[in-house]
Design a protein around this motif. Structure first.
Motif, PDB file in Angstrom:
ATOM      1  N   ARG A  94     -40.105-117.561  77.273  1.00 38.09           N
ATOM      2  CA  ARG A  94     -40.570-117.214  76.096  1.00 38.09           C
ATOM      3  C   ARG A  94     -41.990-116.905  75.889  1.00 38.09           C
ATOM      4  O   ARG A  94     -42.712-117.149  76.217  1.00 38.09           O
ATOM      5  CB  ARG A  94     -40.047-118.052  75.237  1.00 38.09           C
ATOM      6  CG  ARG A  94     -38.855-118.502  75.746  1.00 38.09           C
ATOM      7  CD  ARG A  94     -37.734-119.671  75.101  1.00 38.09           C
ATOM      8  NE  ARG A  94     -37.486-119.560  73.527  1.00 38.09           N
ATOM      9  CZ  ARG A  94     -38.307-120.374  72.782  1.00 38.09           C
ATOM     10  NH1 ARG A  94     -37.968-121.649  72.712  1.00 38.09           N
ATOM     11  NH2 ARG A  94     -37.703-120.043  70.956  1.00 38.09           N
ATOM     12  N   SER A  95     -42.221-116.763  74.601  1.00 37.53           N
ATOM     13  CA  SER A  95     -43.707-115.938  74.653  1.00 37.53           C
ATOM     14  C   SER A  95     -44.345-117.362  73.835  1.00 37.53           C
ATOM     15  O   SER A  95     -43.473-117.688  73.715  1.00 37.53           O
ATOM     16  CB  SER A  95     -43.962-114.985  73.581  1.00 37.53           C
ATOM     17  OG  SER A  95     -43.920-115.020  72.672  1.00 37.53           O
ATOM     18  N   GLU A  96     -45.684-116.989  73.800  1.00 36.21           N
ATOM     19  CA  GLU A  96     -46.216-118.051  72.942  1.00 36.21           C
ATOM     20  C   GLU A  96     -45.900-118.676  71.561  1.00 36.21           C
ATOM     21  O   GLU A  96     -46.479-120.052  71.210  1.00 36.21           O
ATOM     22  CB  GLU A  96     -47.530-118.255  73.402  1.00 36.21           C
ATOM     23  CG  GLU A  96     -48.157-118.178  74.769  1.00 36.21           C
ATOM     24  CD  GLU A  96     -50.118-118.206  74.660  1.00 36.21           C
ATOM     25  OE1 GLU A  96     -50.758-117.985  74.249  1.00 36.21           O
ATOM     26  OE2 GLU A  96     -50.693-117.872  76.053  1.00 36.21           O
ATOM     27  N   ARG A  97     -45.349-117.931  71.211  1.00 35.91           N
ATOM     28  CA  ARG A  97     -44.759-118.226  69.709  1.00 35.91           C
ATOM     29  C   ARG A  97     -43.990-118.211  69.456  1.00 35.91           C
ATOM     30  O   ARG A  97     -43.652-119.032  68.325  1.00 35.91           O
ATOM     31  CB  ARG A  97     -44.940-116.397  69.257  1.00 35.91           C
ATOM     32  CG  ARG A  97     -46.119-115.904  68.749  1.00 35.91           C
ATOM     33  CD  ARG A  97     -46.138-114.207  68.728  1.00 35.91           C
ATOM     34  NE  ARG A  97     -45.090-114.614  66.971  1.00 35.91           N
ATOM     35  CZ  ARG A  97     -44.977-112.921  66.160  1.00 35.91           C
ATOM     36  NH1 ARG A  97     -44.690-112.284  67.099  1.00 35.91           N
ATOM     37  NH2 ARG A  97     -44.525-113.840  65.222  1.00 35.91           N
ATOM     38  N   ALA A  98     -42.777-118.907  70.424  1.00 32.02           N
ATOM     39  CA  ALA A  98     -41.611-119.492  70.113  1.00 32.02           C
ATOM     40  C   ALA A  98     -41.934-121.306  69.955  1.00 32.02           C
ATOM     41  O   ALA A  98     -42.699-121.635  70.575  1.00 32.02           O
ATOM     42  CB  ALA A  98     -40.886-119.286  72.302  1.00 32.02           C
ATOM     43  N   ILE A 138     -37.248-117.918  84.822  1.00 37.92           N
ATOM     44  CA  ILE A 138     -37.825-116.945  85.465  1.00 37.92           C
ATOM     45  C   ILE A 138     -39.432-116.818  84.538  1.00 37.92           C
ATOM     46  O   ILE A 138     -39.152-117.484  83.439  1.00 37.92           O
ATOM     47  CB  ILE A 138     -37.578-115.606  85.501  1.00 37.92           C
ATOM     48  CG1 ILE A 138     -36.578-114.920  85.821  1.00 37.92           C
ATOM     49  CG2 ILE A 138     -38.701-113.869  85.221  1.00 37.92           C
ATOM     50  CD1 ILE A 138     -35.707-113.810  85.604  1.00 37.92           C
ATOM     51  N   CYS A 139     -40.489-117.055  84.942  1.00 38.68           N
ATOM     52  CA  CYS A 139     -41.346-117.327  85.038  1.00 38.68           C
ATOM     53  C   CYS A 139     -41.735-118.681  84.196  1.00 38.68           C
ATOM     54  O   CYS A 139     -41.668-119.528  84.592  1.00 38.68           O
ATOM     55  CB  CYS A 139     -42.235-116.006  83.625  1.00 38.68           C
ATOM     56  SG  CYS A 139     -44.193-116.142  83.401  1.00 38.68           S
ATOM     57  N   VAL A 140     -42.313-118.749  82.566  1.00 42.76           N
ATOM     58  CA  VAL A 140     -42.570-119.670  81.706  1.00 42.76           C
ATOM     59  C   VAL A 140     -41.065-119.975  81.398  1.00 42.76           C
ATOM     60  O   VAL A 140     -40.885-121.085  80.350  1.00 42.76           O
ATOM     61  CB  VAL A 140     -43.351-119.638  80.555  1.00 42.76           C
ATOM     62  CG1 VAL A 140     -44.661-119.493  80.884  1.00 42.76           C
ATOM     63  CG2 VAL A 140     -42.612-118.169  80.192  1.00 42.76           C
ATOM     64  N   GLY A 141     -39.460-119.556  81.894  1.00 42.86           N
ATOM     65  CA  GLY A 141     -38.764-120.183  81.502  1.00 42.86           C
ATOM     66  C   GLY A 141     -38.174-121.784  82.312  1.00 42.86           C
ATOM     67  O   GLY A 141     -37.296-122.131  81.905  1.00 42.86           O
ATOM     68  N   ALA A 142     -39.236-121.729  83.434  1.00 45.52           N
ATOM     69  CA  ALA A 142     -39.302-122.854  82.944  1.00 45.52           C
ATOM     70  C   ALA A 142     -39.515-124.264  82.097  1.00 45.52           C
ATOM     71  O   ALA A 142     -39.175-126.046  82.757  1.00 45.52           O
ATOM     72  CB  ALA A 142     -40.532-123.449  84.915  1.00 45.52           C
ATOM     73  N   PHE A 143     -39.790-124.296  81.298  1.00 49.56           N
ATOM     74  CA  PHE A 143     -40.763-125.083  80.553  1.00 49.56           C
ATOM     75  C   PHE A 143     -39.276-125.385  79.750  1.00 49.56           C
ATOM     76  O   PHE A 143     -38.816-126.371  78.872  1.00 49.56           O
ATOM     77  CB  PHE A 143     -41.362-124.530  78.996  1.00 49.56           C
ATOM     78  CG  PHE A 143     -42.754-124.115  79.968  1.00 49.56           C
ATOM     79  CD1 PHE A 143     -44.107-125.687  79.668  1.00 49.56           C
ATOM     80  CD2 PHE A 143     -42.990-123.509  80.608  1.00 49.56           C
ATOM     81  CE1 PHE A 143     -44.866-125.459  79.774  1.00 49.56           C
ATOM     82  CE2 PHE A 143     -44.459-123.542  81.500  1.00 49.56           C
ATOM     83  CZ  PHE A 143     -45.623-124.565  80.648  1.00 49.56           C
ATOM     84  N   THR A 144     -38.163-124.488  79.315  1.00 47.00           N
ATOM     85  CA  THR A 144     -36.540-124.726  78.972  1.00 47.00           C
ATOM     86  C   THR A 144     -36.276-125.543  79.877  1.00 47.00           C
ATOM     87  O   THR A 144     -35.395-126.739  79.391  1.00 47.00           O
ATOM     88  CB  THR A 144     -36.152-123.552  78.665  1.00 47.00           C
ATOM     89  OG1 THR A 144     -37.179-122.163  77.723  1.00 47.00           O
ATOM     90  CG2 THR A 144     -34.148-123.999  78.076  1.00 47.00           C
ATOM     91  N   ALA A 204     -50.694-118.997  86.065  1.00 50.96           N
ATOM     92  CA  ALA A 204     -51.825-120.219  84.479  1.00 50.96           C
ATOM     93  C   ALA A 204     -51.108-121.350  83.244  1.00 50.96           C
ATOM     94  O   ALA A 204     -51.399-121.513  82.792  1.00 50.96           O
ATOM     95  CB  ALA A 204     -51.667-118.198  83.717  1.00 50.96           C
ATOM     96  N   ALA A 205     -49.507-121.054  83.590  1.00 49.18           N
ATOM     97  CA  ALA A 205     -49.179-122.165  83.002  1.00 49.18           C
ATOM     98  C   ALA A 205     -48.717-123.398  83.400  1.00 49.18           C
ATOM     99  O   ALA A 205     -48.313-124.298  83.361  1.00 49.18           O
ATOM    100  CB  ALA A 205     -47.723-121.942  82.591  1.00 49.18           C
TER     101      ALA A 205
END
Length: 325
Positions: A77-81, A105-111, A128-129
């Motif tokens: 998800r983008s940084e605006r999420a 996938i990518c920053v989906g790891a945060f979820t 970068a994240a």
């Protein structure tokens, strides 16, 4: 008749379109040798429509559809999420408790981390994240230097392209290399990129404080990478004893002088591999590795792949053709 495997893709507000499209395309176009499709792809979410940063997207299935999935994929998800909706996190936890395969996938790891599903596991995300993921979720063993990680039930990938690698890896795990290779060809993608391969990023060292006594020393090191530099010589350049120099260097850069020197040499080698046609022996000398053997070993240790493989991926065809390596 073979059982069709259901892949549910969790779409939340400000989902990254490429991350969402990748599993739809890869799993949706996969075919078995007899022409049958082994996957059913469903886009699911808590709302019938979600916003991306560019357009709105209709979501045909609710989060209850995750209960019927064999694999759940969580795009970035983008940084605006904002924070993931509680019902989405609960649906992910329920899926995990049933043994459903989960992948990000990518920053989906945060979820996945927000749902508590990465605690105690190795995980990756975009380089970068990665520091943010490690700081926000200290129970997660964040590995920023690989393309994807397969823990069995839970898998994570780095940037968007690595998400494609991860999808092909799951297809290979489900149906073998031949089916995965065919899916890779449809995606115009090589199959051989393994999860342990590095993200090809050599992280920059933290900047030293402005006006620090180390600034001129670091500039001098960068200008003399081709020389056989020693700790004694670097300390003398800074007008300090080796012990004092090492202590202040670690305090101000977060690493040792010799480790900083190695990273600087690897960065120089990366630049030469990308922008010149110099042979490995010449690059080894220019970057200060001493010998091609030492260069290959240390480059692979830091970057995670060989100089030749790195050049194959990043050398521009518009530049000088690379010499034989």
């Amino acid at each position: 008749m073979a059982i069709v495997h259901t892949v549910a893709i969790l779409a939340l507000d400000h989902v990254v379109p490429f991350d969402l499209a990748t599993p739809i395309e890869v799993f949706g176009r996969t075919r078995l040798p007899d022409g049958r499709s082994p996957y059913r792809v469903r886009v699911c979410g808590p709302a019938p429509e979600v916003e991306t940063d560019a357009f709105a997207l209709r979501v045909p299935y609710g989060v209850d559809a995750l209960a019927e999935a064999d694999t759940v994929i969580v795009p970035g998800r983008s940084e605006r999420a904002g924070p993931p909706p509680p019902e989405a996190l609960e649906a992910l936890r329920d899926a995990a408790s049933r043994g459903t395969r989960l992948a990000s996938i990518c920053v989906g790891a945060f979820t996945l981390a927000e749902a508590g599903l990465l605690d105690g596991l190795r995980a990756t995300t975009h380089w970068a994240a990665a520091p943010v993921l490690a700081r926000r979720f200290p129970l997660v063993d964040v590995r920023p230097d690989v393309l994807y990680i397969d823990n069995g039930q839970v898998l994570t990938s780095a940037g968007a392209a690595a998400g494609l690698d991860l999808c092909l890896h799951m297809i290979r795990r489900d149906h073998g290399s031949a089916v995965a290779a065919d899916a890779a060809r449809l995606s115009v993608m090589p199959l051989e990129r393994e999860g342990g391969q590095a993200q090809f990023i050599v992280h920059e060292h933290p900047p030293v404080p402005s006006g620090s006594e180390l600034e001129p020393v670091l500039a001098w090191i960068e200008d003399n990478l081709g020389r056989d530099l020693t700790l004694r010589e670097m300390a003398a350049r800074g007008g300090m004893s080796e012990r004092t120099f090492s202590r202040r260097f670690r305090q101000q850069t977060g690493t040792t002088p010799l480790q900083w020197l190695l990273r600087a040499r690897v960065r120089r080698a990366q630049y030469l591999l990308e922008n010149t046609g110099h042979g490995i022996e010449r690059i080894a000398a220019q970057a200060g590795f001493g010998s091609p053997t030492a260069f290959r070993e240390r480059f692979k240790r830091v970057v995670g792949t060989t100089p030749q493989a790195y050049r194959s991926s990043f050398h521009s065809s518009s530049r000088e053709s690379p010499a034989a390596t």
